[in-house]
Structures are given as structure tokens and as C-alpha cells.
Scaffold this motif. Structure first.
Motif, PDB file in Angstrom:
ATOM      1  N   SER A   1       0.833  -1.200   0.000  1.00 49.98           N
ATOM      2  CA  SER A   1       0.000   0.000   0.000  1.00 49.98           C
ATOM      3  C   SER A   1       0.871   1.255   0.000  1.00 49.98           C
ATOM      4  O   SER A   1       1.948   1.284   0.579  1.00 49.98           O
ATOM      5  CB  SER A   1      -0.934   0.001   1.212  1.00 49.98           C
ATOM      6  N   GLY A   2       0.388   2.245  -0.682  1.00 42.95           N
ATOM      7  CA  GLY A   2       1.102   3.512  -0.750  1.00 42.95           C
ATOM      8  C   GLY A   2       2.113   3.598  -1.876  1.00 42.95           C
ATOM      9  O   GLY A   2       2.684   4.663  -2.101  1.00 42.95           O
ATOM     10  N   LEU A   3       2.342   2.520  -2.580  1.00 43.75           N
ATOM     11  CA  LEU A   3       3.304   2.544  -3.679  1.00 43.75           C
ATOM     12  C   LEU A   3       2.613   3.049  -4.943  1.00 43.75           C
ATOM     13  O   LEU A   3       1.580   2.516  -5.353  1.00 43.75           O
ATOM     14  CB  LEU A   3       3.884   1.152  -3.935  1.00 43.75           C
ATOM     15  N   ASP A   4       3.160   4.087  -5.536  1.00 46.09           N
ATOM     16  CA  ASP A   4       2.586   4.689  -6.736  1.00 46.09           C
ATOM     17  C   ASP A   4       3.189   4.042  -7.980  1.00 46.09           C
ATOM     18  O   ASP A   4       4.340   4.301  -8.340  1.00 46.09           O
ATOM     19  CB  ASP A   4       2.867   6.194  -6.741  1.00 46.09           C
TER      20      ASP A   4
ATOM     21  N   GLN B   1      17.731  -3.691  -2.294  1.00 43.93           N
ATOM     22  CA  GLN B   1      16.981  -2.534  -1.809  1.00 43.93           C
ATOM     23  C   GLN B   1      15.475  -2.839  -1.766  1.00 43.93           C
ATOM     24  O   GLN B   1      14.785  -2.469  -0.836  1.00 43.93           O
ATOM     25  CB  GLN B   1      17.251  -1.303  -2.688  1.00 43.93           C
ATOM     26  N   GLY B   2      14.994  -3.553  -2.774  1.00 42.20           N
ATOM     27  CA  GLY B   2      13.583  -3.944  -2.812  1.00 42.20           C
ATOM     28  C   GLY B   2      13.199  -4.796  -1.620  1.00 42.20           C
ATOM     29  O   GLY B   2      12.132  -4.622  -1.032  1.00 42.20           O
ATOM     30  N   LYS B   3      14.078  -5.733  -1.243  1.00 40.09           N
ATOM     31  CA  LYS B   3      13.806  -6.577  -0.079  1.00 40.09           C
ATOM     32  C   LYS B   3      13.692  -5.756   1.194  1.00 40.09           C
ATOM     33  O   LYS B   3      12.893  -6.054   2.074  1.00 40.09           O
ATOM     34  CB  LYS B   3      14.913  -7.631   0.073  1.00 40.09           C
ATOM     35  N   SER B   4      14.487  -4.700   1.273  1.00 45.00           N
ATOM     36  CA  SER B   4      14.455  -3.868   2.480  1.00 45.00           C
ATOM     37  C   SER B   4      13.187  -2.998   2.546  1.00 45.00           C
ATOM     38  O   SER B   4      12.883  -2.449   3.602  1.00 45.00           O
ATOM     39  CB  SER B   4      15.705  -2.981   2.554  1.00 45.00           C
ATOM     40  N   LEU B   5      12.484  -2.868   1.430  1.00 43.22           N
ATOM     41  CA  LEU B   5      11.278  -2.047   1.411  1.00 43.22           C
ATOM     42  C   LEU B   5      10.039  -2.771   1.913  1.00 43.22           C
ATOM     43  O   LEU B   5       9.013  -2.162   2.173  1.00 43.22           O
ATOM     44  CB  LEU B   5      11.010  -1.542  -0.012  1.00 43.22           C
ATOM     45  N   LEU B   6      10.128  -4.102   2.034  1.00 42.66           N
ATOM     46  CA  LEU B   6       8.951  -4.853   2.494  1.00 42.66           C
ATOM     47  C   LEU B   6       8.778  -4.808   3.997  1.00 42.66           C
ATOM     48  O   LEU B   6       9.607  -4.599   4.762  1.00 42.66           O
ATOM     49  CB  LEU B   6       9.057  -6.325   2.041  1.00 42.66           C
TER      50      LEU B   6
END
Length: 149
Positions: free
Chosen positions: A95-98, A144-149
Motif C-alpha cells: 500500500s502507498g506505492l505509486d 533494496q527492494g527486499k528492504s522495502l517490504l
């Protein structure tokens, strides 16, 4: 005659030596070069040193740009296996990802959106340098993507 041959060999080797050496200033945008930072690009500095290319750190990119870049990397086969595709799906559902904005679209086109209207396009690189640098960027984007979850 021998001195002339040595001199010519030295002259011929200078461009190669210049390309292989490199000033530390070329690595400024690589944040976390030792690989300890999740957005670092590992040994990409040594890959690009002397090339005049300064790729920004992935850790400073907006999450929508990281997700778009991950999509670019998956679609162009810079990342192998199911893990990147699974991560991409998870990030898109966050949620919140554009995913309709320009940062995401730029990422899908291989463009790092570094803020303040500045970008860096992976397509601006050529040949072997493009292939190697893009793989390094894609590996950093995956972390970096993994750290965003």
C-alpha cells in the motif's frame, strides 16, 4: 632498436592503463561500495573506475523507482530465478506505492530517478560496460527492494 620497441609498447599501453586505473572521485555516487549497505553496488566502482560514469546509490531512490527498476531488471533478464519476480509482485501490492507515476515509469525504462529532476539512464551506457553495470545495479535494486517490504 630495442628502446624504440619498448617505447612504442609503452605508448600503446597508456590508454589501457588509463582506463584500468581511475580516480576515487568516479566512485562518489556508489554509496556502500563495500557491499555492507543494502543499496551499495558492490565492486561496481572498480568496474566503472576510469570510465567517467557516476551511477547514483540505489539506497537513495524512491520506492516507486526501485520497484520500476526491479521490473526493468526482471523483464530484461538481468536477474534470474523466481525470487525477483515474487519480490516485484509483493512490492506492487504494497500500500502507498505509486505505480502510475513517473518515478515508477522511469524505473521500468531503466532510469534511476535521483531527485530534483535528475536522472541516470542505464541505456546511456554502452557495450560491455552497460551489461556489467546494469547487472550490478539490478543486484543492488533487488537488495533494496527486499528492504522495502
Amino acid at each position: 632498436m630495442k628502446k624504440t620497441n619498448r617505447f612504442l609498447a609503452l605508448i600503446a599501453a597508456l590508454p589501457l592503463a588509463a582506463a584500468l586505473s581511475g580516480a576515487p572521485a568516479h566512485a562518489q555516487g556508489f554509496g556502500g561500495l563495500g557491499g555492507s549497505s543494502s543499496g551499495g553496488l558492490g565492486n561496481a566502482a572498480s568496474l566503472l573506475s576510469g570510465s567517467g560514469v557516476n551511477i547514483p546509490s540505489v539506497s537513495s531512490l524512491p520506492s516507486s523507482n526501485v520497484t520500476g527498476l526491479l521490473s526493468y531488471c526482471v523483464q530484461n533478464n538481468y536477474l534470474q530465478g523466481n525470487s525477483p519476480s515474487t519480490l516485484l509482485s509483493s512490492l506492487k501490492q504494497k500500500s502507498g506505492l505509486d505505480t502510475s507515476g513517473s518515478q515508477y515509469t522511469n524505473g521500468q525504462n531503466g532510469i534511476l530517478d535521483t531527485g530534483n529532476g535528475n536522472t541516470f539512464s542505464l541505456s546511456s551506457l554502452e557495450g560491455n560496460l552497460k551489461q556489467k553495470a546494469t547487472k550490478k545495479v539490478c543486484s543492488a535494486v533487488l537488495k533494496q527492494g527486499k528492504s522495502l517490504l
